[in-house]
Motif scaffolding. Structure first.
Motif, PDB file in Angstrom:
ATOM      1  N   ASP A 217      18.314  70.348  11.083  1.00  0.00           N
ATOM      2  CA  ASP A 217      17.409  69.353  11.656  1.00  0.00           C
ATOM      3  C   ASP A 217      18.098  68.555  12.757  1.00  0.00           C
ATOM      4  N   GLN A 218      19.403  68.297  12.591  1.00  0.00           N
ATOM      5  CA  GLN A 218      20.143  67.602  13.644  1.00  0.00           C
ATOM      6  C   GLN A 218      20.242  68.466  14.901  1.00  0.00           C
ATOM      7  N   PHE A 219      20.462  69.754  14.687  1.00  0.00           N
ATOM      8  CA  PHE A 219      20.567  70.673  15.826  1.00  0.00           C
ATOM      9  C   PHE A 219      19.246  70.759  16.588  1.00  0.00           C
ATOM     10  N   ILE A 220      18.150  70.822  15.857  1.00  0.00           N
ATOM     11  CA  ILE A 220      16.839  70.924  16.511  1.00  0.00           C
ATOM     12  C   ILE A 220      16.543  69.676  17.328  1.00  0.00           C
ATOM     13  N   VAL A 221      16.815  68.504  16.747  1.00  0.00           N
ATOM     14  CA  VAL A 221      16.575  67.242  17.471  1.00  0.00           C
ATOM     15  C   VAL A 221      17.425  67.201  18.745  1.00  0.00           C
ATOM     16  N   MET A 222      18.678  67.581  18.640  1.00  0.00           N
ATOM     17  CA  MET A 222      19.563  67.539  19.799  1.00  0.00           C
ATOM     18  C   MET A 222      19.108  68.501  20.885  1.00  0.00           C
ATOM     19  N   MET A 223      18.713  69.744  20.491  1.00  0.00           N
ATOM     20  CA  MET A 223      18.328  70.744  21.481  1.00  0.00           C
ATOM     21  C   MET A 223      17.002  70.405  22.142  1.00  0.00           C
ATOM     22  N   GLU A 224      16.112  69.745  21.418  1.00  0.00           N
ATOM     23  CA  GLU A 224      14.835  69.352  22.020  1.00  0.00           C
ATOM     24  C   GLU A 224      15.025  68.291  23.108  1.00  0.00           C
ATOM     25  N   GLN A 225      16.130  67.580  23.038  1.00  0.00           N
ATOM     26  CA  GLN A 225      16.413  66.583  24.070  1.00  0.00           C
ATOM     27  C   GLN A 225      17.209  67.173  25.235  1.00  0.00           C
ATOM     28  N   ARG A 226      17.696  68.358  25.073  1.00  0.00           N
ATOM     29  CA  ARG A 226      18.521  68.971  26.104  1.00  0.00           C
ATOM     30  C   ARG A 226      17.651  69.710  27.112  1.00  0.00           C
ATOM     31  N   GLU A 227      18.055  69.665  28.364  1.00  0.00           N
ATOM     32  CA  GLU A 227      17.361  70.412  29.408  1.00  0.00           C
ATOM     33  C   GLU A 227      17.883  71.843  29.421  1.00  0.00           C
ATOM     34  N   VAL A 228      16.995  72.778  29.091  1.00  0.00           N
ATOM     35  CA  VAL A 228      17.361  74.190  29.014  1.00  0.00           C
ATOM     36  C   VAL A 228      16.717  74.924  30.185  1.00  0.00           C
ATOM     37  N   PRO A 229      17.489  75.662  30.981  1.00  0.00           N
ATOM     38  CA  PRO A 229      16.908  76.368  32.124  1.00  0.00           C
ATOM     39  C   PRO A 229      15.937  77.453  31.676  1.00  0.00           C
ATOM     40  N   GLU A 230      14.967  77.752  32.515  1.00  0.00           N
ATOM     41  CA  GLU A 230      13.979  78.776  32.209  1.00  0.00           C
ATOM     42  C   GLU A 230      14.515  80.137  32.638  1.00  0.00           C
ATOM     43  N   VAL A 231      14.628  81.053  31.683  1.00  0.00           N
ATOM     44  CA  VAL A 231      15.161  82.394  31.940  1.00  0.00           C
ATOM     45  C   VAL A 231      13.994  83.362  32.049  1.00  0.00           C
ATOM     46  N   THR A 232      13.973  84.139  33.147  1.00  0.00           N
ATOM     47  CA  THR A 232      12.871  85.081  33.368  1.00  0.00           C
ATOM     48  C   THR A 232      13.134  86.429  32.711  1.00  0.00           C
ATOM     49  N   ASN A 233      14.365  86.909  32.693  1.00  0.00           N
ATOM     50  CA  ASN A 233      14.689  88.182  32.055  1.00  0.00           C
ATOM     51  C   ASN A 233      16.177  88.210  31.723  1.00  0.00           C
ATOM     52  N   PHE A 234      16.527  89.078  30.804  1.00  0.00           N
ATOM     53  CA  PHE A 234      17.936  89.211  30.426  1.00  0.00           C
ATOM     54  C   PHE A 234      18.173  90.606  29.856  1.00  0.00           C
TER      55      PHE A 234
END
Length: 511
Positions: A217-234
């Motif tokens: 739950d701590q990890f989810i809260v932290m990641m929801e506040q983080r700006e994650v770049p949008e990846v189109t393909n990998f």
């Protein structure tokens, strides 16, 4: 008596197959035993033999050939080929040759000898004319034995079908399990969850260590506040330049962020101790930069600290060398976290910080509550009166040592001795009593880390004696005097166990 039509072996009456070559004997008539001419009842006649054994009968070669025409082990075609043609007048009948020894003989041939002779003739014909050899195989009545084959019951058929299905299921299970739990498959699911911002799944696929501050739950809260770049393909690829081992796999992820050029990242996967579905290796992504190890949090002594809502245990805090602050060493998720600090006589402290490996954070600039300011003013007033009264009475420092922090008592004792010296160092003036009033106290939280700095001004009224010698009279004269005025006191406080105590102070003498 029954003879095989193929190899001539004597068989028992009623036998269905030849014991030598396996030929089917059904329909073959047995040859009845008859006595040779001149033999009555099997006696007399000297050399006369049994018809069943014509080669022991003593017959001539011509008689043997005639007898062979009706032998049961030769078919009509063979008998026709073996019969001798009539000998023209004036010509002698050639003698029979023994096919085994190659010498002329008038002795009748046995069936085994006749068989060898025929085989030799067929070989000679093949060598001379190049014709193929046809070997007659025993005829087997398939229809007769078809019905004797044991048929499977429905239960047996069902068991066989279930066994085949179970084998197919096991093969499919093993193939699916191996492919799903491979390092490449885990890396693909991890990065896809990262792209989809499925932080719960990302957490499950990451090899995070156990810890009170590393919960999902701590990890989810932290990641929801983080700006994650949008990846189109990998794409997940193996790179031979990346070292791997039996317990570690390094894979290369090539991806493209929206509006940017292609980039890559190395994912390190670690083999886990437990097995997936009891048979397959389990792989998880190494947290790498996702973990902030040995992150240090400094808070004022006596503060109850919580990170992301989890209260830090008092047993984990360590005192600092300079005093005034406690230190917590934690392993946190790398990223933003919230912190709360409850310090006595202060407002609740709340802030955010970014954690990184070997990083630090200090909770400072706390604000006193109104009740806290009043409590410190009372502490200052109590210290002033007790210290002054003890100095006036020239008591030892140990009698008032409970007012001071144990780690700072040496410095405080020096300050106390200095006050005693000022009050009693002048022979002409001797303080008899003093009263303080009109206290005004101000506190500063940021003077020293973890300590509260306070300054207090006050008015005093005192009674003292003044002793002097007149030029007219050598006898000393003592006069009682009174005086008033203002002065101030400064002190720094630090929380210790259940209250604040003085770490340092300064009090001016009223004389």
């Amino acid at each position: 008596m029954l003879f095989c039509p193929t190899c001539g072996t004597k068989c028992e009456d009623g036998a269905r197959f030849c014991g030598n070559c396996g030929t089917n004997l059904e329909g073959i008539a047995s040859v009845p035993g008859t006595a040779a001419p001149g033999d009555e009842g099997g006696a007399g006649g000297g050399a006369a033999g049994n018809v069943d054994e014509p080669w022991n009968s003593g017959s001539t070669a011509a008689d043997m050939q005639q007898t062979m025409g009706s032998l049961p082990w030769e078919n009509q075609a063979a008998a026709g080929q073996g019969a001798s043609e009539p000998v023209p007048p004036g010509r002698e009948e050639p003698e029979q040759m023994n096919s085994v020894q190659g010498e002329p003989s008038s002795v009748p041939l046995r069936p085994s000898q006749m068989k060898k002779m025929k085989e030799q003739q067929r070989t000679d014909q093949q060598t001379a004319g190049g014709s193929s050899i046809t070997i007659k195989k025993p005829e087997i009545n398939v229809q007769k034995y078809k019905g004797s084959i044991r048929k499977l019951s429905k239960m047996q058929i069902a068991v066989i079908i279930e066994a085949v299905c179970l084998l197919l299921i096991i093969c499919a299970f093993y193939g699916l399990g191996s492919s799903r739990n491979s390092a490449n498959a885990v890396a693909k699911r991890y990065f896809q969850a990262y792209v989809d911002r499925d932080w719960s799944k990302v957490y499950d696929l990451t090899d995070f260590p156990d810890g009170a501050y590393l919960q999902k739950d701590q990890f989810i809260v932290m990641m929801e506040q983080r700006e994650v770049p949008e990846v189109t393909n990998f794409e997940i690829m193996s790179d031979k330049s990346l070292e791997s081992s039996g317990v570690q796999r390094n894979l290369l992820v090539q991806f493209t962020e929206k509006g940017k050029n292609a980039d890559n990242r190395v994912l390190t996967l670690m083999k886990q101790g437990e097995k997936a579905m009891l048979f397959f290796d389990t792989w998880k992504v190494s947290p790498a930069d996702e973990i902030a190890e040995n992150f240090q949090i400094y808070s004022p002594c006596g503060a109850a600290v919580a990170v992301d809502g989890v209260v830090l245990p008092e047993g984990d805090r360590e005192p600092t060398e300079d005093g005034g602050m406690d230190c917590y060493r934690l392993t946190l998720f790398a990223g933003k976290h919230s912190i709360q600090a409850a310090v006595p006589w202060h407002e609740l402290y709340e802030d955010e910080f970014s954690a990184s490996a070997e990083g630090t954070y200090t909770a400072e600039a706390l604000k006193l509550t109104e009740e806290g300011e009043t409590a410190f003013a009372a502490k200052m007033q109590e210290a002033l009166e007790k210290v002054y009264q003890s100095a006036l009475e020239q008591k030892k420092f140990e009698e008032i040592s409970e007012l001071f922090l144990p780690d700072y008592q040496d410095a405080c004792e020096e300050a106390y001795d200095s006050l005693v010296s000022e009050l009693h160092g002048r022979e002409a003036y001797k303080l008899k009593e003093v009263e303080f009033s009109d206290f005004k106290c101000e506190c500063y939280d940021d003077a020293y880390q973890g300590m509260v700095q306070a300054e207090m001004s006050y008015k005093y009224d005192m009674k003292y004696t003044y002793t002097y010698t007149s030029w007219r009279n050598d006898t000393p004269t003592t006069e009682d005097k009174t005086d008033d005025g203002t002065s101030y006191m400064s002190a720094s406080f630090q929380y210790d166990e259940d209250t604040y105590k003085i770490a340092s102070f300064s009090i001016r003498s009223v004389l």
